[in-house]
Write an enzyme that holds these catalytic residues in place. Structure first.
Site, PDB file in Angstrom:
ATOM      1  N   ASP A  71      23.056  50.554   2.921  1.00 50.10           N
ATOM      2  CA  ASP A  71      22.032  49.830   2.168  1.00 50.10           C
ATOM      3  C   ASP A  71      20.855  49.590   3.112  1.00 50.10           C
ATOM      4  O   ASP A  71      20.976  49.749   4.329  1.00 50.10           O
ATOM      5  CB  ASP A  71      22.621  48.510   1.666  1.00 50.10           C
ATOM      6  CG  ASP A  71      21.705  47.818   0.673  1.00 50.10           C
ATOM      7  OD1 ASP A  71      20.756  48.468   0.195  1.00 50.10           O
ATOM      8  OD2 ASP A  71      21.933  46.635   0.385  1.00 50.10           O
ATOM      9  N   GLU A  86      13.813  36.081  -3.271  1.00 53.79           N
ATOM     10  CA  GLU A  86      13.304  34.950  -4.041  1.00 53.79           C
ATOM     11  C   GLU A  86      12.693  33.891  -3.137  1.00 53.79           C
ATOM     12  O   GLU A  86      11.728  33.221  -3.523  1.00 53.79           O
ATOM     13  CB  GLU A  86      14.419  34.373  -4.902  1.00 53.79           C
ATOM     14  CG  GLU A  86      14.930  35.381  -5.939  1.00 53.79           C
ATOM     15  CD  GLU A  86      15.754  34.742  -7.031  1.00 53.79           C
ATOM     16  OE1 GLU A  86      16.446  33.748  -6.727  1.00 53.79           O
ATOM     17  OE2 GLU A  86      15.703  35.224  -8.180  1.00 53.79           O
TER      18      GLU A  86
END
Length: 1121
Positions: free
Chosen positions: A394, A509
């Protein structure tokens, strides 16, 4: 199935705790005024002394841990000494020795039997302490890989072992997590848990926050409580821990959870439930076979452990054959000395220290991995790591730091905002904002000329907000409200009077929330406090399939409901129908046309080319009620919420690569390992980061890549998934970067690699990554950001989520593989040498026509158990050879038993045999009278003086050879005198190498020291070892030792020459392919890893063949200097 009332009854009747009374179901470790489910979360927080915002302080958590004890359901089984002792005695190798002891005593050979009994006892004692230490190490490592939980302490979110959770802790859980304790929920968003373990209820239970329940409510109906050991199946939540350990609901029935799997094979029955007698016989036979297999070790443990157990069985068979040969050579004479000779020959083939040394080496290897931030959950992965050819990683948090910051934003009708960061990423008061009323595609961000870049002038956030009528406010509302992160400030403990900023939540976020907070649009201000502006109605979390997240909010001043959405640009604009091109509250929305979509994508690619992760923001005012009637909430279909949206703008987030990523990728390339990036980001973002860390070749080298190959190097998941398996196999190369990757894409990538004969490691952190982690040869979970489900599916866990730790794990895996190969070679070469010496020694006949053994039985046992055991272990602790990460991966098809290994084993065994027999013959025939005496296998006499001296000389030679061979095998190809090719200490480097591994050094010194008492202590030498002290014969020993070194060094030199020539010959044969006929060591990094991408599109075959060829001789250049 246990029913809910049954289990509730058990829970209520739990152990007697505190105050001498019964622990009441639903109560805390210290009784509350009412059970937790009967209290509001505000009242519970007050009673238990919890802080719903900042959590407990670290000091208070430590105090409570001492007060309440660890959060455990009781003592784990742990290390059991009795079981270890039984395992030391009841194993195949020890039983062979016991059999030899019994035979010795049976023929009244008391001394040999006694010595073997002593060796068995010593082996059991030493083996016990070694195994006990190894088990303690593994037990501590198992505790490291136990479940963890995210808690808030001192205002900071941190991951701690579940055992350290205390009552009053503020815990955050999300989908895929396992609850660490019983918690009273204070916030729940679309939150469901699987409580089947506790209640027997098969369906997930939806939880709520504000309801309270009667004291007597059963566990299954307490919807404001989440229970320890249950799994989060949906949503997220925060809660305050009120019960830990045996005070939890699951703690009350913990004894029911300790069932062990039956080892009895089930009886196969007919559909009517009946079974014939042959089925019972079959089940009993298979069960017995399983038990024998477990005892012999051939069906338990790792693949290598099973393989070595089978080898031990093979050697036991060979030992029996050797014993029969001895008896046959002596015409099956049943005299005591003949049988003892047969027993000695059989013992010479038993590698008694093999399995215990393997166990200790693996335990030590796993402990070293912990020091390098890697927790091994499955021992078989230790063997697999050395063979990894491809790593699928990833990007976010693994190759990058996972600390995102908002660097740019674009609002249609307004312009572009560029953030220049300060030194505190989560502090919204630090850094500056530039504004330009242009689109990102019109700005040259890479220009160093401030005028040409046109990013605008620095403007205060309040001025930007004041100059905007509505568009910036709409954009910031989405930033703040479609967001679960918390950004807040509090007084500094170190510097009283100053404010410190803290953040909790997902890094993406947090970055967006900090951007909103720069304009005072902090979510805490908008939804909490004395006069909140908004109230959250529903949350639809990010889904890897739709790649969006949304919230439904109620405006408390207008009572209107709004939907706020953020996510992948392509997915969000697909749900948008209009946008505003002017900053005017009276302006009408414009429809989203294909032309405008192209404009959005163009601006997105501009941000992405800077390495930014780009998200789109959108919102809309919802009708008074959903189409199906009722009220807006989490039961409303998601598709209805995320439709007919108004596009609000783009925000670009930068996640800088870890400083170690580029060097770690470079190490992988040096080691012949391909690195693939599988990320959910936009292709341009992924490409920019991949070039930065070295996964993709630099732009300067792209001209050497064929067009069809270049097209395959970077693909999106939609492009890759659209191909059939045959089409994927027809690709000239598999992609190095897959963008917009879904969990199913990872599984297809693994399968494609497997079809090409590759051996891959895969990283993952989410629940949906579990299939790919299980399918990969080595599944790697993230310890910090990973879900418990992903960790359970993995083979190893990274405690720091760092790509460099994967490289460290592979290096450790290769080191362990090498060391196992070294000590197994050492053991087997000695077995061949001992057996060869005894079998060929059958030709030495005494006056009675019986064979005189060149090595006595006790000498054989002594060398196997005493002399060689510790050096074998020392080889297991040996550090990595200098070029361990500069050669291609190992092949697991052959494992440690390569052709080179087998040839080395035979050569070293026969060379030692030849030298031992030569020393025996020289002493008996050259400098002796050639008289082999009579009964020299039983006792000492004047007539046996020559035989006893010759036997002592042979024993001394074999002891020295066994010890010296351990040093020679530190490197299987380089010279003992030149193991460090870059060293300038040409004459003395070997001294440093010998001293470097102190365990091996002192093991060999101990082997030398213990030789002399056996030779010179009276009675022991004649009666036990059947030899006598030597004097001038040491000259034979020294000359034989010199010949031993000369022969081994000549063999290694011949190997190096042969392998170099073969490597060059094979390279010339591939001269037309990629690599240009160069040796692996002579290629630069680009040629090693990107060679398959240069030149023609069909080059992969030649490179793959080259990798296979070089794998055999990847060290062929060793010792050249």
């Amino acid at each position: 199935m246990t029913t809910e009332p049954d289990k509730a009854a058990v829970a209520k009747g739990g152990d007697k705790k505190g105050n001498g009374g019964e622990h009441v179901s639903g109560q805390s470790n210290k009784p509350l005024t009412r059970p937790a489910h009967a209290l509001t979360h505000q009242d519970l927080a007050k009673e238990i002394g919890a802080d719903p915002l900042g959590g407990l302080s670290p000091d208070e958590a430590k105090r409570r841990l001492e007060e309440y004890g660890k959060n455990e359901l009781g003592e784990a089984e742990g290390v059991q000494p009795i079981k270890i002792i039984i395992a030391q005695i009841a194993n195949a190798m020890t039983l062979v020795l016991i059999l030899a002891m019994a035979v010795s005593f049976g023929i009244k050979s008391w001394i040999e039997g006694g010595v073997v009994a002593f060796v068995i006892g010593l082996n059991v004692v030493v083996g016990f302490f070694q195994e006990y230490s190894a088990e303690k190490t593994m037990d501590s490592l198992r505790s490291l890989s136990s479940p963890t939980a995210t808690v808030v302490r001192g205002g900071e979110a941190m991951v701690v072992p579940s055992g350290e959770i205390v009552p009053g802790d503020l815990v955050e859980v999300k989908m895929g997590d396992t609850l660490p304790a019983d918690i009273r929920l204070i916030e729940a968003k679309n939150f469901e848990t699987d409580e089947a373990l506790l209640t027997g209820e098969s369906l997930p239970v939806r939880k709520t926050v504000d309801q309270t329940f009667d004291d007597s409510t059963g566990p299954g109906d307490r919807l404001n409580v989440a229970y320890s050991s249950s799994t989060v199946t949906k949503g997220r939540a925060k809660g305050i821990v009120f019960a830990t350990g045996t005070f939890t609901e699951i703690g009350a029935i913990a004894s029911a959870l300790n069932k062990k799997d039956s080892r009895v094979r089930p009886v196969k029955r007919k559909p009517n439930g009946k079974a014939g007698p042959h089925r019972y016989l079959e089940a009993y036979t298979l069960t017995l076979g399983d038990a024998v297999g477990r005892f012999l070790g051939v069906n338990v443990g790792t693949p290598l452990q099973r393989k070595l157990s089978k080898l031990a069985m093979l050697l036991f068979g060979i030992a029996v054959v050797c014993a029969i040969i001895v008896l046959g050579a002596n015409k099956f004479n049943t005299r005591q000395e003949v049988i003892i000779y047969a027993v000695a020959t059989g013992l010479s083939m038993i590698p008694a220290s093999l399995v215990v040394v393997l166990t200790i080496t693996m335990a030590a290897g796993t402990k070293r991995m912990v020091e390098r931030n890697v927790i091994v959950r499955n021992l078989k992965s230790l063997e697999a790591l050395g063979a990894v050819t491809d790593i699928c990683s990833d990007k976010t948090g693994t190759l990058t730091q996972g600390k995102m910051v908002a660097r740019g934003a674009w609002i249609p009708g307004m312009g572009t905002y560029t953030v220049e960061l300060g030194d505190e990423p989560v502090n919204p008061t630090k850094g500056e904002i530039r504004f330009a009323n242009q689109q990102p595609s019109s700005i040259d961000f890479k220009s160093t000329d401030s005028e040409k870049s046109s990013t605008g002038s620095v403007t205060a956030p309040n001025d930007l907000l004041g100059s905007s009528k509505t568009r910036l406010q709409d954009f910031l509302s989405v930033c703040s409200l479609a967001n679960l992160a918390t950004v807040f400030s509090k007084d500094s403990e170190e510097n009283p009077g100053t404010q410190e900023w803290h953040a909790r939540g997902d890094p993406t976020e947090i970055a967006i929330q900090v951007f909103a907070s720069r304009f005072d649009y902090n979510r805490l201000r908008l939804v909490s406090g004395d006069s909140p502006s908004w109230q959250e109605v529903a949350e639809f979390p990010f889904d890897s399939d739709v790649k969006r997240m949304s919230v439904v909010m109620k405006n408390l001043s207008t009572q209107e409901h709004w939907a706020f959405t953020k996510g992948a640009v392509e997915r969000v604009i697909g749900a948008c129908v209009n946008y505003y091109d002017a900053d005017d509250s009276s302006s009408t929305p414009k429809p989203v046309t294909d032309e405008f979509r192209s404009e959005i994508l163009k601006n997105m690619e501009t941000f992405a080319s800077l390495g930014l992760r780009v998200l789109a923001l959108a919102s809309r005012k919802l009708p008074a009620s959903p189409e199906a009637g009722g009220v807006w909430g989490e039961d409303t279909p998601r598709a209805e919420i995320e439709s007919e949206l108004t596009f609000r703008g783009l925000i670009g987030l930068y996640d800088p690569p870890r400083p170690s990523s580029a060097s770690a990728v470079h190490q992988c390339h040096e080691a012949g390992i391909s690195v693939h990036m599988l990320t959910g980001d936009h292709p341009e973002t992924a490409k920019a980061i991949a070039i930065e860390v070295g996964i993709l070749p630099p732009a300067s080298s792209m001209s050497r890549v064929a067009a069809d190959v270049a097209k395959c190097m970077v693909m999106t998941a939609s492009e890759f998934d659209a191909l059939s398996d045959d089409q994927v196999d027809d690709l000239p190369v598999l992609p190095l970067v897959i963008a917009r990757c879904a969990p199913s894409t990872k599984v297809r990538m693994i399968e494609a690699l497997h079809r090409r004969g590759r051996f891959c490691a895969m990283t993952g952190d989410g629940v949906n990554d579990s299939p790919s982690l299980r399918r990969a040869d080595v599944g790697i979970a993230m310890g910090l950001s990973g879900s418990d489900v992903a960790k359970d599916a993995s083979d190893i866990v990274l405690t720091d989520d760092n790509f460099a730790s994967i490289v460290a794990a592979i290096e450790e895996g290769r080191r362990i593989f090498d060391n196992i190969q070294k000590f197994v070679l050492h053991v087997l070469a000695e077995n061949i040498a001992q057996a060869g010496t005894l079998l060929i020694g059958l030709v030495f006949k005494d006056e009675s026509g019986l064979s005189v053994f060149p090595l006595a039985p006790v000498e054989i046992v002594w060398i196997i158990m005493i002399t060689s055991g510790l050096p074998d272990m020392g080889l297991g602790f040996e550090r990595a050879v200098p070029d361990i990460m500069a050669r291609p991966p190992q092949s697991l098809k052959t494992g440690i038993f390569t052709l080179e290994f087998v040839i080395d084993m035979i050569f070293y065994g026969l060379w030692i045999t030849a030298l031992c027999l030569a020393s025996f013959v020289l002493r008996v025939y050259a400098w002796g009278n050639g008289d082999l005496g009579a009964n020299c296998n039983e006792s000492y006499s004047e007539a046996c003086e020559t035989v006893f001296r010759a036997r002592a000389t042979t024993f001394a030679c074999l002891t020295w050879f066994a010890l010296f061979l351990a040093w020679e095998l530190v490197d299987m190809r380089r010279s003992f005198f030149r193991m460090q090719p870059g060293s300038t200490k040409y004459l003395t480097q070997w001294i440093y190498d010998v001293w470097r591994n102190k365990f091996l050094f002192w093991a060999i010194v101990g082997g030398f020291v213990t030789l002399f008492p056996t030779l010179y202590i009276p009675v022991i030498n004649h009666a036990v070892f059947k030899h006598t002290g030597i004097s001038w014969e040491w000259g034979i020993v020294f000359i034989a030792a010199g010949l031993f070194f000369g022969g081994v060094e000549a063999w290694k030199f011949a190997k190096r020459v042969f392998l170099r020539r073969r490597a060059r010959r094979n390279a010339k044969g591939r001269g037309g392919g990629s690599g240009g006929g160069k040796l692996w060591k002579d290629m630069d990094v680009e040629e090693k890893i990107f060679g398959e991408y240069f030149g023609s599109s069909s080059s992969e075959v030649s490179v793959q063949q080259q990798g296979e060829g070089q794998r055999e001789m990847g060290q062929g250049e060793q010792g050249r200097d």
